[in-house]
Design a protein around this motif. Sequence first.
Motif, short mmCIF file in Angstrom:
data_model
loop_
_atom_site.label_atom_id
_atom_site.label_comp_id
_atom_site.label_asym_id
_atom_site.label_seq_id
_atom_site.Cartn_x
_atom_site.Cartn_y
_atom_site.Cartn_z
N LYS A 7 0.66 -1.17 0.02
CA LYS A 7 0.08 0.09 0.00
C LYS A 7 0.81 1.36 -0.04
O LYS A 7 0.53 2.09 -0.72
N THR A 28 -10.17 7.97 1.69
CA THR A 28 -10.38 7.19 2.84
C THR A 28 -10.26 5.82 2.83
O THR A 28 -10.36 5.04 1.71
N GLY A 29 -9.61 5.17 3.73
CA GLY A 29 -9.24 3.92 4.03
C GLY A 29 -7.76 3.44 4.25
O GLY A 29 -7.09 4.57 4.23
N SER A 30 -7.39 2.50 4.40
CA SER A 30 -6.00 2.21 4.84
C SER A 30 -4.98 2.77 3.75
O SER A 30 -3.75 2.87 4.28
N THR A 31 -5.40 2.30 2.51
CA THR A 31 -4.09 2.78 1.48
C THR A 31 -4.32 4.21 1.37
O THR A 31 -3.15 4.88 1.41
N ASP A 83 -7.23 7.94 -3.80
CA ASP A 83 -8.12 6.99 -3.13
C ASP A 83 -7.75 5.73 -3.29
O ASP A 83 -7.27 5.27 -4.41
N GLY A 84 -8.29 5.01 -2.43
CA GLY A 84 -8.28 3.53 -2.48
C GLY A 84 -9.38 2.84 -3.35
O GLY A 84 -10.29 3.68 -3.88
N ALA A 85 -9.70 1.54 -3.35
CA ALA A 85 -10.77 0.89 -3.86
C ALA A 85 -10.88 -0.46 -3.38
O ALA A 85 -9.95 -1.05 -2.87
N ASP A 86 -12.07 -1.15 -3.26
CA ASP A 86 -12.32 -2.40 -2.90
C ASP A 86 -12.17 -3.20 -3.93
O ASP A 86 -11.62 -4.40 -3.80
N LYS A 96 -16.39 0.78 -4.27
CA LYS A 96 -15.85 1.76 -3.16
C LYS A 96 -16.83 1.61 -2.19
O LYS A 96 -18.03 1.10 -2.56
N GLY A 97 -16.47 2.17 -0.83
CA GLY A 97 -17.46 2.24 0.12
C GLY A 97 -17.12 1.13 1.17
O GLY A 97 -18.06 1.28 2.14
N GLY A 98 -16.11 0.33 0.90
CA GLY A 98 -15.92 -0.47 2.34
C GLY A 98 -15.55 0.17 3.60
O GLY A 98 -15.84 -0.12 4.73
N GLY A 99 -15.21 1.57 3.52
CA GLY A 99 -14.88 2.22 4.60
C GLY A 99 -16.01 3.11 4.93
O GLY A 99 -15.89 4.06 5.87
N GLY A 100 -17.13 3.20 4.19
CA GLY A 100 -18.27 3.98 4.74
C GLY A 100 -18.17 5.37 3.99
O GLY A 100 -19.16 6.09 4.58
N GLU A 105 -16.46 10.63 -1.07
CA GLU A 105 -15.39 10.17 -1.96
C GLU A 105 -15.86 10.59 -3.51
O GLU A 105 -15.04 10.82 -4.33
N LYS A 123 -6.91 -6.31 -5.22
CA LYS A 123 -7.96 -5.32 -5.63
C LYS A 123 -8.44 -5.64 -7.19
O LYS A 123 -9.43 -5.23 -7.61
O1 DER Z 1 -14.17 2.97 1.42
C1 DER Z 1 -13.38 3.13 0.50
O2 DER Z 1 -13.85 3.57 -0.67
C2 DER Z 1 -11.98 2.81 0.61
O3 DER Z 1 -11.14 3.70 -0.30
C3 DER Z 1 -11.83 1.45 0.22
O4 DER Z 1 -12.51 1.14 -0.87
C4 DER Z 1 -10.44 0.92 0.13
O5 DER Z 1 -10.07 0.71 1.68
P1 DER Z 1 -8.48 0.12 1.81
O6 DER Z 1 -7.40 1.08 1.27
O7 DER Z 1 -8.42 -0.03 3.31
O8 DER Z 1 -8.44 -1.46 1.22
#
Ligand code: DER
Length: 230
Positions: A7, A28-31, A83-86, A96-100, A105, A123
Amino acid sequence: ADAAELKTAAARAAADEIRDGMRVGIGTGSTAEAFVRVLAERVSGGLSIVGVATSERTEALCRACSVPTVPLDECPELDVTVDGADEIGPGLALIKGGGGALLREKIVASASKRMIVIADGTKVVEMLGAFPLPIEVNGFGVFATYLQIRKVAASLGLSGDITVRKAGEGPFITDGGHLILDASFRRIPDPEALSRALLDVPGVVQHGLFIGLASEAIVAGSGGLSRIKP
Ligand code: DER
């Protein structure tokens, strides 16, 4: 390399695209949080940017790392969002949206000239849908909305569990004060059709299908970094 290192590698490559004076949407999210930490190093080294955060959580991390941010209303046109992605599917369609945080976003990504997605290799998928699709819904009449979502999905040949996301004992509440339904469709052959059908349901505020928004994905795998264009 472990997931965190992957990441960070993707985050560093995205941070290399950020220039003085840029207006940067921050995901948003860990990445995305790895990106904030790398950006903070660059800012303390003299990079001057202004950030717009996509969640209270990201906002708090930017503040803690001294990455300058302003509300989107103060900077309504952004140069780039990172931004990240699921899931990253064909044509760089995303789940996306795993982080709510999908609503802010998507609003921030749509206000940006470019969107760079950063992710580890897990991913990238051949078809979207294995990750349950987050759907942000208004709290008024959620069950009616749920039934309408099931109906439009069925009209597209999709079925599967649709559950209210929980946080502790109660439902998860988004920064915007809404609920999230996670729809386990398993396979989404036509994301555009599903996107349009869901947005026609009055109780649906937004959903996690990001179509035509990502300009590029920087993906970190065990073999190194790869860049994917739509
Ligand atoms: O919630 C989100 O959209 C985050 O960006 C998610 O899609 C990716 O989260 P991760 O980087 O923690 O896997």
